[in-house]
Write an enzyme that holds these catalytic residues in place. Sequence first.
Site, PDB file in Angstrom:
ATOM      1  N   LYS A   4       0.832  -1.209   0.000  1.00 50.25           N
ATOM      2  CA  LYS A   4       0.000   0.000   0.000  1.00 50.25           C
ATOM      3  C   LYS A   4       0.866   1.259   0.000  1.00 50.25           C
ATOM      4  CE  LYS A   4      -3.642  -2.611   2.204  1.00 50.25           C
ATOM      5  NZ  LYS A   4      -4.437  -2.977   3.381  1.00 50.25           N
TER       6      LYS A   4
ATOM      7  N   GLN B 166      -4.676  -1.335   9.578  1.00 48.95           N
ATOM      8  CA  GLN B 166      -4.491  -2.689   9.051  1.00 48.95           C
ATOM      9  C   GLN B 166      -5.001  -3.715  10.057  1.00 48.95           C
ATOM     10  OE1 GLN B 166      -3.291  -3.383   5.886  1.00 48.95           O
ATOM     11  NE2 GLN B 166      -3.883  -5.489   6.338  1.00 48.95           N
TER      12      GLN B 166
ATOM     13  N   ASP C  53     -11.093   2.376   3.629  1.00 46.93           N
ATOM     14  CA  ASP C  53     -11.392   0.933   3.580  1.00 46.93           C
ATOM     15  C   ASP C  53     -12.888   0.700   3.392  1.00 46.93           C
ATOM     16  OD1 ASP C  53      -9.360  -0.906   3.553  1.00 46.93           O
ATOM     17  OD2 ASP C  53      -9.023  -0.854   5.723  1.00 46.93           O
TER      18      ASP C  53
END
Length: 305
Positions: free
Chosen positions: A52, A96, A119
Amino acid sequence: MARILDGAALAAAIKQEVAEEVGQLATRGVRPGLAVVLVGHNPASEIYVRGKVQASAELGIHSELITPPAEVTTEELHALVAQLNARDEIDGILIQLPLPPQIDSKSLLDAIEPAKDVDGFHPVNAGRLLAGRPALAPCTPAGVIEILKRSGIPIAGQHAVVVGRSDIVGKPVAILLLHENATVTICHSKTRNLGEVTRQADILVAAIGRPGFITPEMIKSGATLIDVGVNRLATREEFDRFFKGNEKREAAFAKRGSVVIGDIDPRAFDLSGAYTPVPGGVGLLTIAMLMANTVRAAKMRRGFE
Ligand code: NDP
């Protein structure tokens, strides 16, 4: 011959478009910013996060990697999220998962400012998605739709069967397919006669988390198969069940001691009209869509769209 839906080529095209958008935003004095929070040292998470951060750098997106220790408290992470929510140069906040067991993950994800929830896991974004309002959609489900659309696979009027109903994959994929006018059936562990349902699918999306679970008998010939699953086969017995005699996979297994397989038995791919391979399919779109979401968040927060 089944057509392979090549995740790498599709992800590259999306990233190219995102880089162009980043360039356009620069002319307006805006550089999208992504904060990635990685708690502790989970090796798989470290690999995902590296991808990422690297993708952000490639596309001209500012990124910050924040790495609290594994012993961090929920309160300390809430304070961090509050800081990131308040910083104008941060457009996207990604925590995460999974988080260590002492952390209240739900309360933390709910604390992210919905406008920065790249997200797409916040209930506000889930609600907006359901209601068909502008929303940051979860990256993997959004990637599934991009694969279908960019590959010219019709969705409207097709029967799409989604196996799996998680909040991060199954449910949002089903909603997005519905918005594209598919007739959608959602299956799960309590579904009776699963094979009978999946055999009706023009588009079958598997998001189950079980290696090779969808067998050739469970699909309709010519269907489009979208395999979201990422599972590891680490024993010889498991490997032989799916890949005995497959030279390429044998070499990978000998080198790494394991291979990756999706939720669809690869032998089913031969009967399909088109399919996403694992690896090399849906997984590659996830990071591309995260980049797209970060740029979208930067624009939406400034009223540019
Ligand atoms: P979850 O474990 O949260 O959900 C799995 C779903 O599969 C559940 O809804 C469950 O049903 C259903 N299921 C389990 N067993 C059966 C069964 N025997 N028959 C029918 N349905 C069943 O997984 P996720 O949604 O998080 O992930 C699914 C897969 O996708 C995993 O392999 C994961 O690694 C992968 N993944 C890949 C990503 C990518 O970027 N490529 C991103 C995210 C996930 P029930 O609700 O009844 O328990």
